[in-house]
Motif scaffolding. Structure first.
Motif, PDB file in Angstrom:
ATOM      1  N   GLY A  22     -12.608  51.634  -6.417  1.00  0.00           N
ATOM      2  CA  GLY A  22     -12.915  52.209  -7.715  1.00  0.00           C
ATOM      3  C   GLY A  22     -12.127  53.457  -8.050  1.00  0.00           C
ATOM      4  O   GLY A  22     -12.199  53.948  -9.184  1.00  0.00           O
ATOM      5  N   THR A  23     -11.351  53.988  -7.088  1.00  0.00           N
ATOM      6  CA  THR A  23     -10.552  55.191  -7.345  1.00  0.00           C
ATOM      7  C   THR A  23      -9.157  54.794  -7.821  1.00  0.00           C
ATOM      8  O   THR A  23      -8.896  53.632  -8.119  1.00  0.00           O
ATOM      9  CB  THR A  23     -10.450  56.061  -6.082  1.00  0.00           C
TER      10      THR A  23
ATOM     11  N   GLU B 110     -16.443  43.352 -15.595  1.00  0.00           N
ATOM     12  CA  GLU B 110     -15.747  44.556 -16.054  1.00  0.00           C
ATOM     13  C   GLU B 110     -16.533  45.839 -15.785  1.00  0.00           C
ATOM     14  O   GLU B 110     -15.947  46.913 -15.650  1.00  0.00           O
ATOM     15  CB  GLU B 110     -15.438  44.440 -17.544  1.00  0.00           C
ATOM     16  N   GLY B 111     -17.835  45.756 -15.702  1.00  0.00           N
ATOM     17  CA  GLY B 111     -18.646  46.949 -15.462  1.00  0.00           C
ATOM     18  C   GLY B 111     -18.887  47.238 -13.996  1.00  0.00           C
ATOM     19  O   GLY B 111     -19.577  48.206 -13.657  1.00  0.00           O
TER      20      GLY B 111
ATOM     21  N   ARG C 224     -14.555  40.960  -4.406  1.00  0.00           N
ATOM     22  CA  ARG C 224     -15.066  39.767  -5.093  1.00  0.00           C
ATOM     23  C   ARG C 224     -14.447  39.605  -6.481  1.00  0.00           C
ATOM     24  O   ARG C 224     -13.960  38.535  -6.845  1.00  0.00           O
ATOM     25  CB  ARG C 224     -16.586  39.881  -5.226  1.00  0.00           C
ATOM     26  N   ASP C 225     -14.448  40.706  -7.242  1.00  0.00           N
ATOM     27  CA  ASP C 225     -14.156  40.624  -8.671  1.00  0.00           C
ATOM     28  C   ASP C 225     -12.676  40.616  -9.006  1.00  0.00           C
ATOM     29  O   ASP C 225     -12.284  40.099 -10.055  1.00  0.00           O
ATOM     30  CB  ASP C 225     -14.824  41.799  -9.400  1.00  0.00           C
ATOM     31  N   VAL C 226     -11.852  41.191  -8.123  1.00  0.00           N
ATOM     32  CA  VAL C 226     -10.414  41.275  -8.393  1.00  0.00           C
ATOM     33  C   VAL C 226      -9.593  40.556  -7.334  1.00  0.00           C
ATOM     34  O   VAL C 226      -8.782  39.671  -7.635  1.00  0.00           O
ATOM     35  CB  VAL C 226      -9.955  42.755  -8.493  1.00  0.00           C
ATOM     36  N   TYR C 227      -9.793  40.904  -6.049  1.00  0.00           N
ATOM     37  CA  TYR C 227      -8.907  40.408  -5.000  1.00  0.00           C
ATOM     38  C   TYR C 227      -9.107  38.927  -4.713  1.00  0.00           C
ATOM     39  O   TYR C 227      -8.140  38.156  -4.672  1.00  0.00           O
ATOM     40  CB  TYR C 227      -9.072  41.238  -3.729  1.00  0.00           C
TER      41      TYR C 227
ATOM     42  N   GLU D 289       1.545  45.054  -9.051  1.00  0.00           N
ATOM     43  CA  GLU D 289       0.225  45.609  -9.277  1.00  0.00           C
ATOM     44  C   GLU D 289      -0.616  44.600 -10.046  1.00  0.00           C
ATOM     45  O   GLU D 289      -0.143  43.989 -11.013  1.00  0.00           O
ATOM     46  CB  GLU D 289       0.310  46.917 -10.060  1.00  0.00           C
ATOM     47  N   ILE D 290      -1.853  44.413  -9.623  1.00  0.00           N
ATOM     48  CA  ILE D 290      -2.722  43.441 -10.282  1.00  0.00           C
ATOM     49  C   ILE D 290      -3.101  43.943 -11.668  1.00  0.00           C
ATOM     50  O   ILE D 290      -3.635  45.052 -11.824  1.00  0.00           O
ATOM     51  CB  ILE D 290      -3.986  43.178  -9.445  1.00  0.00           C
ATOM     52  N   ASP D 291      -2.831  43.129 -12.665  1.00  0.00           N
ATOM     53  CA  ASP D 291      -3.225  43.426 -14.038  1.00  0.00           C
ATOM     54  C   ASP D 291      -4.665  42.955 -14.218  1.00  0.00           C
ATOM     55  O   ASP D 291      -4.933  41.771 -14.407  1.00  0.00           O
ATOM     56  CB  ASP D 291      -2.291  42.700 -15.004  1.00  0.00           C
ATOM     57  N   GLU D 292      -5.600  43.896 -14.156  1.00  0.00           N
ATOM     58  CA  GLU D 292      -7.013  43.530 -14.201  1.00  0.00           C
ATOM     59  C   GLU D 292      -7.465  43.055 -15.575  1.00  0.00           C
ATOM     60  O   GLU D 292      -8.541  42.452 -15.701  1.00  0.00           O
ATOM     61  CB  GLU D 292      -7.874  44.703 -13.730  1.00  0.00           C
ATOM     62  N   ALA D 293      -6.666  43.295 -16.594  1.00  0.00           N
ATOM     63  CA  ALA D 293      -7.000  42.762 -17.915  1.00  0.00           C
ATOM     64  C   ALA D 293      -6.914  41.242 -17.927  1.00  0.00           C
ATOM     65  O   ALA D 293      -7.566  40.572 -18.739  1.00  0.00           O
ATOM     66  CB  ALA D 293      -6.066  43.349 -18.970  1.00  0.00           C
TER      67      ALA D 293
END
Length: 298
Positions: A95-96, A145-146, A153-156, A133-137
């Motif tokens: 989260g940082t 998103e929250g 889980r949510d990105v990787y 770099e992962i484009d989280e959009a």
């Protein structure tokens, strides 16, 4: 265009493209298996494609131990085929501002991870073909998103699954970054003034053996024969913790039970052990970038 040339070009393009589509995802974390975190990551991956083949490297990395995560990738990645996608989540800074990235090695494997030092050793060993770099959009699980504390889980896992399944290409992961990663400083294996210096990279945790980064090729500079004795000193943050002598042997059984020995581990690197005992437990030795060793022939 010549038909034969066109076929060759199509085959080359297909071969390059399928490096990101062998459908294999390998997971590593410090989560353990006591709760549902690992299962949740795998569930997200299977939600992307039920055709994926999911494997575990380990989920027993000590909590927050980025160095050991780096070592286990170094120990393992090269043995998997090109196109394999690794997910490594040891992420005390979740989260940082640390970057979430996908590194492609020169040997064709992909590693999805925070760029927090986890890539230190595998980048050195296998090289960096490209890093993005992962484009989280684009590459983030819908509805997450929250959430700021479970990027595994949510990105990787989500990004890794999409890449492995061919839903996205490597170029669609996100923007290209310079070919450099965050590195953890450590004692490189060197030969100086008749002595070898190196790091105690990791413990052979089941048995308490000490694995160093001193390779067999470097060890040859001591002109050792099996049966010769080594003198070695172990330091933690430059403070001496242990000093002793031990024979250099081919097998554990060449010394009495409980006695020390030096040997080559499965990666052909110098290691220290007690025959059927734990060197780490008996002498209170651990591993990591702060643990170093100096070795010479006695």
């Amino acid at each position: 265009m010549n038909k034969k040339l066109l076929i060759i070009l199509l085959l080359l393009v297909t071969a390059l493209y399928t490096h990101a589509q062998n459908k294999i995802v390998v997971f590593q974390s410090d989560f353990g298996l006591k709760d549902g975190a690992v299962s949740a990551m795998k569930g997200v991956a299977m939600g992307v494609s039920p055709d994926l083949k999911l494997f575990d490297l380990t989920h027993e990395i000590p909590a927050y131990n980025i160095w050991e995560a780096s070592y286990r990738l170094y120990q393992t990645v090269a043995y998997w085929p090109a196109g394999t996608v690794f997910v490594s989540v040891v992420d005390p800074g979740v989260g940082t501002a640390r970057k979430s990235v996908v590194l492609k090695t020169n040997t064709g494997q992909f590693i999805v991870t925070p760029d927090n030092g986890t890539l230190t050793l595998v980048a050195e060993a296998l090289g960096i073909a490209e890093i993005r770099e992962i484009d989280e959009a684009v590459n983030r699980r819908q509805g997450s998103e929250g959430s700021y504390t479970f990027h595994g889980r949510d990105v990787y896992s989500y990004t890794a699954a999409r890449l492995a399944a061919g839903v996205i290409t490597f170029e669609q992961v996100g923007p290209v970054l310079p070919k450099q990663v965050v590195k953890i400083p450590y004692q490189k294996a060197v030969f100086e003034a008749g002595k070898l210096k190196g790091t105690i990279d990791v413990l052979d945790v089941q048995y308490g053996n000490l694995w160093t980064n001193i390779s067999n090729n470097l060890l040859k500079k001591l002109n050792l024969k099996f049966g010769d004795y080594l003198h070695f000193i172990i330091f933690k943050n430059d403070k001496k913790v242990y000093e002793g002598d031990t024979p250099y042997t081919e097998t554990f059984g060449e010394v009495p039970l409980g006695k020390p020995l030096a040997y080559l581990n499965s990666l052909m690197q110098l290691s220290f052990a007690l025959n059927q005992g734990s060197f780490a437990d008996v002498y209170k030795i651990s591993s990591g970038s702060e643990w170093s060793v100096v070795v010479n022939k006695r």
